[in-house]
Design an enzyme around this catalytic site. Structure first.
Site, PDB file in Angstrom:
ATOM      1  N   ARG A 119     -21.173   0.985  46.968  1.00 65.61           N
ATOM      2  CA  ARG A 119     -21.577   0.910  48.368  1.00 65.61           C
ATOM      3  C   ARG A 119     -22.276   2.210  48.766  1.00 65.61           C
ATOM      4  O   ARG A 119     -22.044   3.256  48.204  1.00 65.61           O
ATOM      5  CB  ARG A 119     -20.337   0.733  49.261  1.00 65.61           C
ATOM      6  CG  ARG A 119     -19.607  -0.568  48.991  1.00 65.61           C
ATOM      7  CD  ARG A 119     -18.807  -1.017  50.199  1.00 65.61           C
ATOM      8  NE  ARG A 119     -17.820  -0.054  50.632  1.00 65.61           N
ATOM      9  CZ  ARG A 119     -17.360   0.000  51.898  1.00 65.61           C
ATOM     10  NH1 ARG A 119     -17.839  -0.818  52.802  1.00 65.61           N
ATOM     11  NH2 ARG A 119     -16.437   0.880  52.223  1.00 65.61           N
ATOM     12  N   LYS A 184      -8.775   1.792  39.664  1.00 64.37           N
ATOM     13  CA  LYS A 184      -9.899   0.886  39.899  1.00 64.37           C
ATOM     14  C   LYS A 184     -10.378   0.259  38.593  1.00 64.37           C
ATOM     15  O   LYS A 184     -10.733   0.954  37.651  1.00 64.37           O
ATOM     16  CB  LYS A 184     -11.014   1.708  40.527  1.00 64.37           C
ATOM     17  CG  LYS A 184     -12.024   0.912  41.253  1.00 64.37           C
ATOM     18  CD  LYS A 184     -12.638   1.781  42.319  1.00 64.37           C
ATOM     19  CE  LYS A 184     -14.007   1.308  42.698  1.00 64.37           C
ATOM     20  NZ  LYS A 184     -14.569   2.097  43.782  1.00 64.37           N
ATOM     21  N   ARG A 317      -8.228   4.404  53.104  1.00 63.43           N
ATOM     22  CA  ARG A 317      -7.467   5.184  52.114  1.00 63.43           C
ATOM     23  C   ARG A 317      -5.986   5.154  52.473  1.00 63.43           C
ATOM     24  O   ARG A 317      -5.638   5.200  53.653  1.00 63.43           O
ATOM     25  CB  ARG A 317      -7.914   6.661  52.117  1.00 63.43           C
ATOM     26  CG  ARG A 317      -9.361   6.888  51.750  1.00 63.43           C
ATOM     27  CD  ARG A 317      -9.598   6.766  50.249  1.00 63.43           C
ATOM     28  NE  ARG A 317     -11.000   6.947  49.901  1.00 63.43           N
ATOM     29  CZ  ARG A 317     -11.909   5.974  49.826  1.00 63.43           C
ATOM     30  NH1 ARG A 317     -11.568   4.726  50.078  1.00 63.43           N
ATOM     31  NH2 ARG A 317     -13.149   6.238  49.500  1.00 63.43           N
TER      32      ARG A 317
HETATM   33  P1  ATP Z   1     -14.941   2.735  49.560  1.00 67.76           P
HETATM   34  O1  ATP Z   1     -13.480   2.607  49.772  1.00 67.76           O
HETATM   35  O2  ATP Z   1     -15.653   3.336  50.712  1.00 67.76           O
HETATM   36  O3  ATP Z   1     -15.564   1.475  49.062  1.00 67.76           O
HETATM   37  P2  ATP Z   1     -15.209   3.687  46.842  1.00 67.76           P
HETATM   38  O4  ATP Z   1     -15.007   5.030  46.238  1.00 67.76           O
HETATM   39  O5  ATP Z   1     -14.356   2.563  46.396  1.00 67.76           O
HETATM   40  O6  ATP Z   1     -15.066   3.852  48.417  1.00 67.76           O
HETATM   41  P3  ATP Z   1     -17.521   2.099  46.047  1.00 67.76           P
HETATM   42  O7  ATP Z   1     -18.914   2.188  46.574  1.00 67.76           O
HETATM   43  O8  ATP Z   1     -16.763   0.852  46.272  1.00 67.76           O
HETATM   44  O9  ATP Z   1     -16.733   3.347  46.646  1.00 67.76           O
HETATM   45  O10 ATP Z   1     -17.564   2.384  44.488  1.00 67.76           O
HETATM   46  C1  ATP Z   1     -18.260   3.493  43.965  1.00 67.76           C
HETATM   47  C2  ATP Z   1     -17.263   4.534  43.445  1.00 67.76           C
HETATM   48  O11 ATP Z   1     -16.440   3.964  42.427  1.00 67.76           O
HETATM   49  C3  ATP Z   1     -17.931   5.726  42.791  1.00 67.76           C
HETATM   50  O12 ATP Z   1     -18.234   6.710  43.736  1.00 67.76           O
HETATM   51  C4  ATP Z   1     -16.875   6.191  41.768  1.00 67.76           C
HETATM   52  O13 ATP Z   1     -15.913   6.999  42.384  1.00 67.76           O
HETATM   53  C5  ATP Z   1     -16.199   4.920  41.385  1.00 67.76           C
HETATM   54  N1  ATP Z   1     -16.757   4.324  40.129  1.00 67.76           N
HETATM   55  C6  ATP Z   1     -18.002   4.394  39.618  1.00 67.76           C
HETATM   56  N2  ATP Z   1     -18.110   3.689  38.479  1.00 67.76           N
HETATM   57  C7  ATP Z   1     -16.895   3.137  38.251  1.00 67.76           C
HETATM   58  C8  ATP Z   1     -16.368   2.307  37.224  1.00 67.76           C
HETATM   59  N3  ATP Z   1     -17.111   1.859  36.204  1.00 67.76           N
HETATM   60  N4  ATP Z   1     -15.061   1.963  37.329  1.00 67.76           N
HETATM   61  C9  ATP Z   1     -14.280   2.379  38.347  1.00 67.76           C
HETATM   62  N5  ATP Z   1     -14.730   3.168  39.353  1.00 67.76           N
HETATM   63  C10 ATP Z   1     -16.025   3.542  39.309  1.00 67.76           C
END
Ligand code: ATP
Length: 319
Positions: A119, A184, A317
């Site tokens: 995002r 994640k 969060r």
């Molecule tokens: P939000 O809660 O605002 O969505 P988020 O950190 O989950 O925050 P996203 O845009 O959903 O943000 O996902 C991008 C983020 O996920 C990246 O900034 C990184 O921290 C993490 N990320 C990037 N690649 C991967 C991956 N292959 N697996 C898990 N996490 C990843």
């Protein structure tokens, strides 16, 4: 992709000498070595042992359209499937293909994304042949307003698929994250194109980590299917099953919206009843997460009052 022939040979996980690889590709040993170096850019780890040659430890199983469709429970004309060895972003490819009205759902899958997206311009790490990068474009009638909960409905489908594979402690984090044991494992990115008041297309982007190479750096706790299953996942199977589930979900969603998914979301909601922070740009609100509305908005209770938060610029969060 120039290196595909080289990768195909190494995908068996065995050692191949520089000389043999050079002969196969019709290039010098030095050129082979240079190309092998280049594979690091794709997140591939090449092991080199003096006297034995080069290998990709554990090998690779590559995607095939035929294999994907054999695992998808779909009729022959239910889907257009486009497999790319390498692309910038499958969501961008699907957005491009969905400029015009779609006759049927259109999916792009890739072995590698050079600019995988999260995002708000964030990066999604997408090493070669290790994970699932899938974007499904579907036609939405009646305007984009009802799409608020689509990202959550996709989360439910992915979480249910993980649970069906006996992965335990699967959860979702509003609005677009899939977690296992709090780490994640996947993310969702929904984008829209077309006339948002009338007929438009939704691009459902899903990334699920399959077997992340050790060298991939992610700045928050992450996991992959291999760690959670204890074996290397068959990505063709996962993609096939995911496509069937997403297409069924999009049909249901298009008729009845998110309401059918609200209860299913609750089963996996990692934040329900927990103290949370809601971040909206500079603004931050603390409260207790109270689930989601029947449209998919986040509910957070602060000082006895429950407020609704809508996707886009909002991040959640745990405290
Ligand atoms: P939000 O809660 O605002 O969505 P988020 O950190 O989950 O925050 P996203 O845009 O959903 O943000 O996902 C991008 C983020 O996920 C990246 O900034 C990184 O921290 C993490 N990320 C990037 N690649 C991967 C991956 N292959 N697996 C898990 N996490 C990843």
């Amino acid at each position: 992709m120039r290196e595909l022939a080289l990768i195909s040979v190494l995908s068996d996980g065995r050692f191949h000498s520089g000389e043999v690889l050079g002969k196969m590709l019709g290039v010098s040993r030095a050129a082979v070595w240079k190309r092998l170096q280049g594979l690091a850019l794709y997140g591939l780890e090449i092991e080199s042992v003096r006297g034995k040659g080069y290998r990709i430890s554990g090998g690779l199983s590559l995607l095939s359209e035929e294999a994907v469709l054999s695992f998808a429970d779909l009729s022959a004309d239910a889907l257009d499937l486009d497999l790319r060895t390498e692309t910038g972003s499958t969501n961008v490819d699907a957005l491009y293909a969905a400029r015009e009205r779609l006759v049927r759902p259109y999916a792009v899958i890739a072995e590698y994304q050079s600019s995988g997206r999260g995002r708000r311009g964030r990066v999604w790490q997408s090493p070669f042949a290790s994970s699932i990068y899938l974007s499904l474009a579907v036609e939405i009638t009646g305007g984009a307003a009802k799409l608020e909960g689509l990202s959550l409905a996709v989360g439910v489908v992915v979480a249910e698929l993980l649970a069906a594979h006996s992965i335990s402690d699967v959860s979702v984090k509003w609005p677009n994250d899939i977690l296992v044991r709090g780490k994640k494992i996947g993310g969702i990115l929904i984008e829209l194109t077309g006339d948002l008041d009338a007929s438009c297309r939704a691009i459902i982007g899903v990334g699920i980590n399959g077997a992340l190479p050790a060298a991939v750096e992610i700045d928050q706790p992450a996991t992959d299917l291999q760690q959670e299953l204890g074996l290397r996942p068959d990505r063709n199977q996962w993609v096939g099953q995911l496509l069937s589930a997403l297409i069924a979900m999009s049909e249901q969603f298009s008729e009845k919206g998110f309401s059918n998914f609200q209860r299913r979301w609750e089963r996996f909601d990692s934040m329900l009843g927990r103290s949370v922070r809601v971040i909206q740009g500079e603004r931050e609100v603390h409260g207790i997460a109270r689930g989601v509305t029947e449209r998919g908005a986040l509910l957070v209770e602060t000082e006895g009052l429950i407020a609704e938060y809508h996707g886009g610029e909002v991040s959640l969060r745990a405290i």
